[in-house]
Enzyme design. Structure first.
Site, PDB file in Angstrom:
ATOM      1  N   HIS A  78       1.058  -0.927   0.015  1.00 32.98           N
ATOM      2  CA  HIS A  78      -0.213   0.143  -0.014  1.00 32.98           C
ATOM      3  C   HIS A  78       1.080   1.047  -0.336  1.00 32.98           C
ATOM      4  O   HIS A  78       0.160   2.649  -0.525  1.00 32.98           O
ATOM      5  CB  HIS A  78      -1.147   0.092   1.252  1.00 32.98           C
ATOM      6  CG  HIS A  78      -0.917   0.044   1.951  1.00 32.98           C
ATOM      7  ND1 HIS A  78      -0.291  -0.831   3.250  1.00 32.98           N
ATOM      8  CD2 HIS A  78      -0.147   1.205   3.439  1.00 32.98           C
ATOM      9  CE1 HIS A  78       0.625  -0.784   4.474  1.00 32.98           C
ATOM     10  NE2 HIS A  78       0.433   0.803   4.473  1.00 32.98           N
ATOM     11  N   CYS A 163     -31.139  -2.418  -8.312  1.00 39.13           N
ATOM     12  CA  CYS A 163     -32.258  -2.668  -7.651  1.00 39.13           C
ATOM     13  C   CYS A 163     -33.551  -2.839  -8.274  1.00 39.13           C
ATOM     14  O   CYS A 163     -34.405  -3.128  -7.454  1.00 39.13           O
ATOM     15  CB  CYS A 163     -31.909  -2.868  -6.755  1.00 39.13           C
ATOM     16  SG  CYS A 163     -31.817  -0.712  -6.220  1.00 39.13           S
TER      17      CYS A 163
END
Length: 189
Positions: A78, A163
């Protein structure tokens, strides 16, 4: 944009992650001098096939964070990604990741990069979530906090969501994201 620049694209577990291959492709063709690396959360990988991402783009997951470090002195992924990138783009940025970012939680590769991010470099994020989630009172507090840290938000937009609901919450359209990135990168040149 005349010289090569590095863009770290990150994606989270929103249905909008299905657009990652097209986002990467359009970024690559619109900005041919751009080097791209991709960080995907495990949930993001549910929505797209990594094989659909051009082979020139390195894909990193949480697994890579833990498999690249073995001993003191080894590179920390990272941190290496933060050093490499001139800009970070999180698209889509789901409600869970936005909450983690605004609270400093760093429990996966993506959020560790965010927590270690150089505040002098642009961090752009494109929220993508259900309208009810976007309208929840905590969301505006989170976006205000992220803005106070200099993070730049693009979207969300209104449309029929995956959805079936209609309303604000969809990730910005891929061409709009690419145009936004192009504009931001031109200021860095």
């Amino acid at each position: 944009m005349s010289e090569s620049q590095n863009l770290l694209v990150c994606c989270t577990g929103s249905v909008a992650a299905i657009k990652i291959p097209s986002l990467i492709q359009l970024l690559s063709t619109s900005l041919p001098q751009l080097s791209i690396k991709l960080v995907a959360t495990s949930r993001a990988l549910h929505f797209f096939d990594p094989a659909a991402v051009p082979s020139s783009v390195e894909l990193y997951t949480d697994k890579d964070e833990w498999e690249t470090w073995h001993n003191i002195g080894d590179k920390v992924l990272h941190i290496e990604l933060r050093r490499w990138a001139d800009m970070m783009l999180i698209a889509p940025c789901d409600a869970n990741t936005m909450a983690k970012m605004s609270n400093g939680i760093c429990d996966n590769l993506l959020t560790c990069v965010v927590r270690a991010w150089d505040q002098n470099k642009p961090l752009l994020y494109c929220p993508a979530m259900n309208t009810a989630m976007w309208q929840h009172p905590i969301t505006s507090k989170q976006t205000d906090l992220l803005q106070s840290w200099g993070y730049v938000r693009l979207g969300p937009i209104s449309k029929v969501l995956a959805c079936g609901d209609t309303g604000v919450g969809a990730m910005s359209e891929v061409p709009d994201i690419v145009s936004f990135v192009k504009d931001k990168l031109s200021y860095l040149s």
